[in-house]
Enzyme design. Sequence first.
Site: not given
Ligand code: F6R
Length: 608
Positions: A2, A505, A482, A489, A603, A74, A27, A99-100, A486
């Site tokens: 959060c 396979h 990746e 997500e 994030k 969050w 966050r 937060n935590g 993307k």
């Molecule tokens: C996907 C994304 C996540 C982060 C992951 C690690 O778009 O952003 O998969 O890559 O949560 O986050 P960091 O890089 O901040 O450790």
Amino acid sequence: MCGIIAAATDRSVGKLLIKGLFKMEYRGYDSAGIAMHSENNVVHLRTLGKVKNLEEKMIADKPKGKVGIAHTRWATHGEPSEINAHPHQSNDRVFIVHNGIIENYLSLKEELTDEGYAFNSKTDSELIAHLLDNFLKAEDSLLSAMQKLKNKLDGAYAVAALDQREPESFVVARNRSPLVIGLGKKENFAASDPLALGNLTSKFLILEDGDVAKISPDLVEIYDAKDKLANREKLTIDINAEASSKGNFKHYMEKEIYEQPQAVLNTLDGRIGGEDVLENIFGEGSSEMFAKVKRIQIIACGTSLHAGRVAANWFSAISGLPTQLDYASEYRYKNPYVDQDTLLVTISQSGETADTLAALRYADDKGYLASLSICNVPTSSLARESDFLLLTNAGPEIGVASTKAFTTQLTALMLLTLSLAKAAGKNPLLRARMINALRLLPEKISEALKLKNDIMDFAPEIANKDNALFLGRGIFYPIAKEGALKLKEISYIHAEAYPAGELKHGPLALIDQEMPVVAIAPEYELAEKLVSNLEEVKARGGALYVFGNAKEKLDLSTGRYISMPECDFLLTPILYSIPLQILSYEVALLRGTDIDQPRNLAKSVTVE
Ligand code: F6R
């Protein structure tokens, strides 16, 4: 995961706290709340949903106050709801934001229930307010109650608290969750991220684990884990307002995609010279340490681990080093065997990802040669706790889906590859070739960004599907992963990635006209094999979308071919990430999703 913010000032605090919350919505954004000392009481407002709902309530209620705390959530324990939103309170006296995660919350809750405290929410955080209230029966200040509290809590926390009887100040505590103090003129602040305070100050103190601080407009008193008065390093961080605004773009993600040429340039700036990488760019003594490295262990999560997967290929091909990769969330539970002279590499945009940090701390006494981090946030725990560091310098990444953080991580990992090769005296010609290719990379990325219109042309065909498959071979398989991440997500389309050779396979059973297949197919040693894999898809009616640079080699009677700019083969993974980001963005736009704040995500994942 959060965002918390607190301020003690002699001006109206409400707007300032709300502004800070908006900057930390990345966050978490399922509910928000605020508590402020007002005339003789504490005003307490909470709303479900994004910060703008709280802002609207504030505009309607017009509460006044000069000292306050606020939170954007969050959910971990308890669904998103007004009752589970922070601040939580006890006896209308103590108000807290957290937060935590409190790991021993069940036993503490039982103790508090026996003491007569009733719980209103389903969160692990509410007990912090009750514990403080309970301590205040014997303690003479919120500060000493917080010092008692920290000996009771197991887990990760950044907490800010108000005591209704101490209207001039607030108190904070930190353990394994980020928290900085911002210093102003006759006003002081605290927040999970300096970004939240960017328009208020550029002077910061970074708290350490176990710290408790009392903060009023004129004074910041910090006490360390042993309750001794402590000094913390003062940092100047200039947060460029433009860097944290959307500018003329519809979304942060869109802005961040188009910032990539400059972001990559920033990663390279001051790190390469002539035909080689410069010495000690990972910190004093790094070049000397690199000469001893025999193996690499990479630990990261999500997109950052995808960057690591590409780098593992580079370490092997250019630096001649074997690499082991692990999800940070798995690493600690597999009893890792550590070979001598292994370099531990963690990769993280935020530097606060709980799994990655926990892995780094776990690895501390396991006998690694050294720990090295590739990170985008200079004040983060990962950046501060690693032996060596290379900052990606991408600027704030606010869209939840990582874009410029990924390509700059790859760029930084190429610099690491070259530094390792240089320290071992390996491949000087190849190193010079890569340095030249890196110099051209920002320009190549700009060219790839121009593919937007071509991609928009077929994005509707993918936007109306429920599934998608991404294929790549060798060094492009992580890029396929990746691309799939993307898409799922931000558009909520189910997407999987496979090394193309694996198709036959099993996954081939999924192919029909409803299955778009995105293939990364530049010309390289496996290209012919890849073409046969794509033929297998075509023969089963799958719709192909191929990104490559050798159209003539692929007889595509159906599907689309997107011609990519030429670039050094070893850097193509970086270049081919760009159109896949644009594709996800355009598909999500058509599906009308919340692109910067997709459902269920946040994030900075600061819980394990
Ligand atoms: C996907 C994304 C996540 C982060 C992951 C690690 O778009 O952003 O998969 O890559 O949560 O986050 P960091 O890089 O901040 O450790």
